[in-house]
Design a protein around this motif. Structure first.
Motif, PDB file in Angstrom:
ATOM      1  N   ALA A 226       0.851  -1.239  -0.200  1.00 42.30           N
ATOM      2  CA  ALA A 226      -0.104  -0.072   0.009  1.00 42.30           C
ATOM      3  C   ALA A 226       1.171   1.413   0.210  1.00 42.30           C
ATOM      4  N   GLY A 227       2.120   1.034   0.640  1.00 38.37           N
ATOM      5  CA  GLY A 227       3.119   1.805   1.017  1.00 38.37           C
ATOM      6  C   GLY A 227       2.917   2.796  -0.482  1.00 38.37           C
ATOM      7  N   ALA A 228       4.017   1.536  -1.479  1.00 39.31           N
ATOM      8  CA  ALA A 228       4.817   1.075  -2.098  1.00 39.31           C
ATOM      9  C   ALA A 228       3.809   1.504  -3.294  1.00 39.31           C
ATOM     10  N   GLU A 229       2.602   1.839  -3.782  1.00 39.98           N
ATOM     11  CA  GLU A 229       1.676   2.437  -4.016  1.00 39.98           C
ATOM     12  C   GLU A 229       1.011   3.779  -4.348  1.00 39.98           C
ATOM     13  N   ASP A 233       2.126   6.865  -6.873  1.00 41.85           N
ATOM     14  CA  ASP A 233       1.229   8.163  -7.303  1.00 41.85           C
ATOM     15  C   ASP A 233       1.966   8.996  -7.134  1.00 41.85           C
ATOM     16  N   ARG A 234       2.249   9.623  -5.599  1.00 40.77           N
ATOM     17  CA  ARG A 234       2.139  10.688  -5.257  1.00 40.77           C
ATOM     18  C   ARG A 234       3.848  11.560  -5.896  1.00 40.77           C
ATOM     19  N   GLN A 236       3.834  10.357  -9.770  1.00 37.19           N
ATOM     20  CA  GLN A 236       3.419  10.087 -11.304  1.00 37.19           C
ATOM     21  C   GLN A 236       2.443  12.149 -10.700  1.00 37.19           C
ATOM     22  N   GLU A 237       2.127  12.142  -9.759  1.00 34.24           N
ATOM     23  CA  GLU A 237       1.815  13.663  -9.932  1.00 34.24           C
ATOM     24  C   GLU A 237       2.713  14.437  -9.695  1.00 34.24           C
ATOM     25  N   HIS A 238       3.874  14.145  -9.503  1.00 32.36           N
ATOM     26  CA  HIS A 238       5.180  15.218  -9.373  1.00 32.36           C
ATOM     27  C   HIS A 238       5.760  15.295 -10.939  1.00 32.36           C
ATOM     28  N   LYS A 239       5.574  14.683 -11.640  1.00 31.29           N
ATOM     29  CA  LYS A 239       5.568  14.495 -13.238  1.00 31.29           C
ATOM     30  C   LYS A 239       4.194  14.919 -13.778  1.00 31.29           C
TER      31      LYS A 239
END
Length: 356
Positions: A226-229, A233-234, A236-239
């Motif tokens: 869950a932490g890795a997911e 996600d975070r 990808q938000e930076h991207k």
């Protein structure tokens, strides 16, 4: 007669006005004496009518007085015209001198070598310069009017034509000079504005890159799936934020390249900043890609740990089933145990595919 034949016309407007005031006093005095001349004529006419024995002498004196009076009035009229003309010329000289003085005062402001140290100061200087240019636009009408007045005065006062022409040329020379200064300063301020706009964008982007690098590096690797997911996600938000800044990077690069193409006086500095900006952007993208790989490896590892734990748990449960020594005590119980064992073998095959 000494007053009306005077050639003194004044050295400046104030002097002419003093002479005009004295002449007005003379004219008042002249008007006061006209009644006296009329009385002399009336008395002479009476004596002639009475056939005075000195009639010829009386007529001669009367004509002499009237001729002198008319000559004095004619000279007074000429003197009045000369003083009026002198006042016109001196007023023109004063207006030209005042205009040139104003031009030189503004010229000192436009000769300043202060073109701003940052975007805010350059914008303030541009606003100030635009105000000066509006003043110049208003002054242009006055310069044109003075030139037209010079042409008129040269026609009406040919004796002063050369001096008026000198003043006219002096005015035009100063006017052309300040127009050139204004255009040059505006161009330099525009160059400074474009540079400071580029440098401001450069500072904003490099500062944002530094912040983004800190954000990308801030997260530690996760200890579960869950932490890795969440990390992925975070990340990808930076991207997405990086992609959103692509237009800003492109705009800054185009601005810098335009400055270089125009041969800007700060081309060396601009070239250096463009290189830094490109390197910073590349470094950010490389860092993001590196962390993406790390987060995906972390995800793979956490998935492996989870699957291993699940298999271990399954094998522990199945080991207890296999160690069971119950072989059945009847046909039905044996068949039931065989059915359970077949189910186990199917489950084992499924787990084997997962493990391999």
């Amino acid at each position: 007669e000494a007053i009306v034949t005077s050639e003194e016309l004044g050295q400046d407007l104030e002097h002419v006005e003093v002479l005009q005031k004295k002449f007005e006093e003379f004219q008042t005095d002249l008007a006061a004496h006209e009644e006296r001349v009329n009385e002399v004529n009336q008395f002479a006419g009476k004596l002639i009518q009475e056939q005075h024995p000195e009639e010829e002498l009386i007529k001669s004196k009367q004509d002499e007085v009237n001729a002198s009076w008319q000559r004095l009035k004619g000279l007074a009229l000429q003197r009045q015209g000369k003083l009026f003309g002198a006042a016109e010329v001196q007023r023109f000289n004063r207006d030209v001198d005042e205009t040139i003085g104003w031009i030189k005062e503004k010229g000192q402001l436009m000769a300043s070598d202060d073109f701003g140290r940052d975007l805010a100061s350059v914008q303030a200087l541009l606003r100030k310069h635009e105000g000066l240019e509006r003043d110049l636009a208003a002054l242009e009408d006055k310069v044109k009017a003075l030139c037209a007045e010079a042409d008129r005065l040269q026609q009406s006062h040919p004796i002063n034509a050369s001096q008026i022409q000198v003043k006219r040329e002096e005015l035009i020379a100063n006017w052309e000079q300040i127009r050139t200064l204004a255009a040059e300063r505006h161009a330099r301020l525009n160059d400074s504005y474009r540079l400071q706009r580029f440098l401001a964008d450069f500072r904003d982007l490099t500062s944002w890159v530094t912040e983004m690098k800190a954000l990308i590096n801030a997260d530690e690797l996760a200890n579960d799936v869950a932490g890795a997911e969440a990390l992925l996600d975070r990340h990808q938000e930076h991207k997405g934020e990086i992609d959103a800044h692509e237009d800003s990077f492109k705009s800054a690069d185009e601005s810098g390249q335009a400055l270089l193409a125009a041969g800007h006086y700060a081309s060396d500095e601009v070239k250096e900043k463009l290189t830094i900006l490109s390197d910073e952007r590349s470094a950010l993208l490389e860092l993001w890609e590196l962390r993406r790989q790390q987060y995906e490896q972390c995800m793979d590892l956490q998935l492996f740990y989870r699957d291993t734990e699940q298999v271990d748990n399954w094998m522990s449960k199945q080991e207890a089933f296999l160690l069971n020594e119950d072989l059945g005590d009847s046909l039905d119980s044996v068949e039931a145990l065989l059915k359970k064992h077949e189910d186990f073998e199917k489950s084992l095959s499924a787990q084997e595919e997962k493990i391999t």
